[in-house]
Design an enzyme around this catalytic site. Sequence first.
Site, PDB file in Angstrom:
ATOM      1  NE  ARG A  54     -45.119 -16.205  47.022  1.00  0.00           N
ATOM      2  CZ  ARG A  54     -44.541 -15.186  47.664  1.00  0.00           C
ATOM      3  NH1 ARG A  54     -43.578 -14.506  47.104  1.00  0.00           N
ATOM      4  NH2 ARG A  54     -44.938 -14.857  48.876  1.00  0.00           N
ATOM      5  CE1 TYR A 106     -45.197 -22.356  21.100  1.00  0.00           C
ATOM      6  CE2 TYR A 106     -45.345 -20.458  22.538  1.00  0.00           C
ATOM      7  CZ  TYR A 106     -45.764 -21.713  22.173  1.00  0.00           C
ATOM      8  OH  TYR A 106     -46.758 -22.323  22.881  1.00  0.00           O
ATOM      9  CG  ASP A 179     -37.368 -19.669  22.244  1.00  0.00           C
ATOM     10  OD1 ASP A 179     -36.845 -20.780  22.466  1.00  0.00           O
ATOM     11  OD2 ASP A 179     -38.610 -19.477  22.267  1.00  0.00           O
ATOM     12  CE  LYS A 204     -43.070 -26.929  23.624  1.00  0.00           C
ATOM     13  NZ  LYS A 204     -42.871 -25.616  23.050  1.00  0.00           N
TER      14      LYS A 204
END
Length: 387
Positions: A54, A106, A179, A204
């Site tokens: 994890r 976004y 971003d 992307k």
Amino acid sequence: MAKPPTPPKPRTLAAQALGAVEPVTRAIVPPVHVSTTYLRDPDNAYSSGYVYGRPDNATVRQAEGVLAALEGATAAMLLGSGLSAATAAVMALPEPGHIVASQVMYWAFRDWLVREAPRYGHTVTLVDTTDLAAVRDAVVPGKTRLVWIETPGNPLWTITDIAGVAEIAHAAGARVAVDSTVATPVFSRPLALGADLVMHSATKYLNGHSDVIAGALATRDPDDAWWTRIAELRARLGLILGPFEAWLLLRGLRTLDVRVRAQSESAALLATWLGHHRGIERVRYPGLPHHPGHAIATRQMTGYGAMLSVDVLGGEQAAIAIAVAAAVTLWKRATSLGGVESLIEHRASIEGPGSPCPTNLLRLSVGLEDPEDLYADLDRALGSVAS
Ligand SMILES: *Cc1c(COP(=O)(O)O)cnc(C)c1O
């Protein structure tokens, strides 16, 4: 005496995934490390550095290494999605406070900032970050903790001056996150321009084949308290990327440079051709000289990217744009961006009320097809609607 080798460029490092060779078999392609747990030493230590899946994974670390090299970063971190990367960054801020963010960004993250961030004690101001005076007015010294910008900003491809925003934010004691999904590390290095954190939807361009959901963050300072808190949240909330996804991403990153350059070249051609089309009112692409952000894009990027939008002639009517999207055959009507196949989308239908997106706008994600085929398909679709 032979000259010492010059340090390889990012493109070289990515093509060879940092040159890693698997030590047992000498495989050029790394294995996928799927184990969730690791053998303890007899003295109870973990000499390999791995304990449990994890918090950490070797395949994830490999992809992170490549990404850090591409961004000119000291460390990178992969998470289960772009949105988990962005939200983890906000939730890891040392204390709740004021956040300034781009109006054009976004939509799902803007929506999270507006609706969810206040639940964690933050206040959010959305501004036109292309206007540095507006950023200066919005930032409150001592109160603003974070300025979040997206450049080029989806879906209008607005350009924000990263260095300019960093100067304003830092003077007020705030951090800057960028971003950089659409710019990609091929065309922009926000950390070198003063950003404290770079975020990508690795779904992307970084992966590039529309088959992985992933998010990435990168920093210059892995000892910074904000960064270590993000890593802690990733471990505590279980936000790490899965090993299979990390392996696919590592493969995708090898071709990032050539993909993005070819896609960007096609986008520039399409932007020019569509600019002369009588069915198009406006082309939004930062590579065009009349784009309001062209000068800044030229200064802070080494290419203009492969995303553009067109406003279809016919005013603010959604119906004509939707009809054009319905008439294409080669372009795929789908959301998302950055894959090898070209996508077309009526963006206002997705973003809903409150979106700065014009209703006659179509967003185009340019893939690796022949640009002449892509143009012919759009031309035919535009013609069928006009008649
Ligand atoms: C897709 C996207 C995101 C969200 O990323 P996911 O991987 O879908 O969670 C964030 N920012 C930009 C610019 C995007 O295009």
